[in-house]
Design an enzyme around this catalytic site. Structure first.
Site, PDB file in Angstrom:
ATOM      1  CG  ASN A  15     -53.010  12.202 -48.589  1.00 47.66           C
ATOM      2  OD1 ASN A  15     -53.457  12.481 -47.598  1.00 47.66           O
ATOM      3  ND2 ASN A  15     -53.215  11.271 -49.483  1.00 47.66           N
ATOM      4  NE  ARG A  74     -57.618  11.154 -48.279  1.00 48.87           N
ATOM      5  CZ  ARG A  74     -57.245  10.113 -47.626  1.00 48.87           C
ATOM      6  NH1 ARG A  74     -55.717   9.859 -47.265  1.00 48.87           N
ATOM      7  NH2 ARG A  74     -57.882   9.050 -47.107  1.00 48.87           N
ATOM      8  CG  HIS A 163     -62.131   4.933 -50.258  1.00 52.35           C
ATOM      9  ND1 HIS A 163     -62.592   3.804 -49.738  1.00 52.35           N
ATOM     10  CD2 HIS A 163     -60.885   5.274 -49.815  1.00 52.35           C
ATOM     11  CE1 HIS A 163     -61.401   3.313 -49.122  1.00 52.35           C
ATOM     12  NE2 HIS A 163     -60.408   3.977 -49.522  1.00 52.35           N
ATOM     13  NE  ARG A 259     -58.048   0.687 -42.369  1.00 49.11           N
ATOM     14  CZ  ARG A 259     -58.180   1.456 -43.333  1.00 49.11           C
ATOM     15  NH1 ARG A 259     -59.605   1.503 -43.757  1.00 49.11           N
ATOM     16  NH2 ARG A 259     -57.374   2.025 -43.545  1.00 49.11           N
ATOM     17  CD  GLU A 403     -58.572   8.680 -53.895  1.00 46.08           C
ATOM     18  OE1 GLU A 403     -57.475   8.034 -54.153  1.00 46.08           O
ATOM     19  OE2 GLU A 403     -59.017   9.030 -52.759  1.00 46.08           O
TER      20      GLU A 403
END
Ligand code: ADP
Length: 419
Positions: A15, A74, A163, A259, A403
């Site tokens: 990642n 990823r 996601h 956010r 993941e």
């Protein structure tokens, strides 16, 4: 074949972010991780991806012979082009590069990671796994914005969702826990609770209730809430995403750590006028100084917020209230996208660990048929097959996401199909 233990080899899962590379050596069959870590200070202000990958692959060599099947990356943005993971070739690299305009911080880092592996280990098969791919099944009614048509045709402005790798893992696992294959047709001999032949579901019943009672072959309708530093939720019908809260960028939708999630788009022009600040500056504030941090003024971390709220800190209490309010509203909205709900599933850092957030959200959603089982919720569903709700028409589950394992499985699958 990937199915026979050990034979597929291990997968290096990477990642690559703008300043770090997270890595893990994963056995796609067992999920074991003999090696994992993070290389820091990479990118603009630090070392190169090439040096980092040389070090990471050096760690592997230190362990003696490692049978490496491939590297799985990823990749945040796959645009409209990728609806599944793919083996990387030059054409795929070009496509990922072309989507850098949609993910300017993320896609260039993934490209650098892929290119570094190609230099350090030429010939090692590489696979790209996209955060957006799972949501490519959304219908136009869910993914189009009501904006001028050429924003879509010329600038690719639409809702993509993110996601996706987590949603794929968690929805498959939830379907298994519920004893219901995602696309319908529960296994023979497993009459779902609520089905006429199943008698009445009771607390601790091993099959966690059934979906659409009376429609045993109907598609399983899940809302999954992935609540980490970034938060989103998705409506998943029969294993396919039909709607989600994130959009063109990961800023739309739920309240997150830093956010804002949804705001009135009119706010940008208004603040530009009021403050003289530009779009980039204001967008940065929505991205990095809003959410739980903006509301509380102290932290982006749900643990800190929850503790402060319980001590009576008013701003932390409000941050929690807004977080829960928006999440409950989103779950109800996604239920409309599904035409009904069989289970609500919580995952990622907050979803897997916050008894308080889950409890407060379930309390708001009683009208959908959800009711918290407080003891099961306090135990994070760990002693009840994931279930944290009382028996009823709709179940709530906690399902830990993974993941890395999903990326490792995709990589093993695509590499072995190629051989
Ligand atoms: P990322 O999106 O970076 O993978 P995680 O999935 O690890 O992040 O989620 C991070 C979030 O999970 C943080 O807001 C953190 O406060 C929250 N979290 C972790 N443990 C707990 C806990 N025990 N209670 C409440 N929130 C938690």
């Amino acid at each position: 074949m990937a199915g026979s233990p050990g034979s597929a080899g291990l997968v290096l899962v990477l990642n690559s972010g703008s300043s770090s590379v997270k890595y893990a050596l994963v056995d796609p069959d067992t999920g074991e991780r003999p090696l994992s870590g993070q290389a820091e200070n990479i990118g603009a202000s630090g070392g190169s991806y090439h040096d980092a990958l040389t070090r990471i692959l050096g760690h592997l060599d230190d362990r003696g012979h490692v049978d490496l099947a491939g590297a799985g990356h990823r990749v945040v943005h796959g645009g409209e082009r990728f609806s599944d993971s793919v083996l990387v070739d030059d054409e795929v690299l070009d496509a990922i590069r072309s989507f850098s305009r949609l993910a300017p911080l993320h896609n260039p880092a993934s490209l650098a990671g892929i290119e570094a592996v190609a230099q350090v280990r030429p010939g090692l098969p590489q696979v790209a796994v996209f955060d957006t791919a799972f949501h490519q099944t959304m219908p136009p009614a869910a993914y189009r914005y009501a904006v001028p048509q050429e924003w879509y045709t010329r600038h690719a402005v639409r809702r993509y969702g993110f996601h996706g790798t987590s949603y794929r893992f968690v929805s498959e696992r939830a379907a298994a826990l519920l004893g219901h294959p995602p696309a319908g047709h529960p296994p023979a001999g497993h009459p779902p609770a609520g089905h006429p032949s199943a008698g009445h579901p009771s607390a601790g019943h091993p099959s966690v209730g059934h979906p659409s009672a009376g429609h045993p072959s109907a598609a399983l309708r899940l809302v999954v809430a992935h609540l980490g530093n970034g938060c989103s939720a998705a409506a998943i019908s029969g294993g396919r995403s039909v709607d989600t809260t994130m959009g063109l960028t990961p800023m739309e939708g739920l309240v997150m750590g830093t956010r804002s999630g949804d705001v009135d788009p009119g706010l940008l022009g208004y603040l530009a006028e009021q403050t003289g600040r530009g779009a980039a500056d204001l967008t940065d504030a929505l991205d990095t100084r809003s959410g739980l941090l903006g509301l509380s003024g102290t932290s982006n971390d749900m643990r800190t917020i929850s503790e402060a709220a319980e001590r009576g800190d008013e701003r932390a209490g409000l941050a929690l209230d807004v977080f829960v309010h928006r999440l409950a509203k989103a779950v109800a909205g996604l239920t409309a996208s599904l035409g009904g709900l069989d289970a609500l599933v919580f995952t990622a850092g907050i979803g897997e660990n916050s008894v308080l957030v889950r409890s407060r959200v379930l309390a708001r959603l009683g009208f959908l048929g959800l009711a918290e089982d407080p003891a099961a919720n306090a135990a994070h569903g760990q002693t009840s097959g994931g279930r944290i709700s009382l028996p009823g028409p709709v179940q709530a589950l906690v399902v830990p996401t993974d993941e890395e394992l999903m990326i490792a499985r995709d990589t093993a699958r695509l590499v072995s199909a190629e051989r």
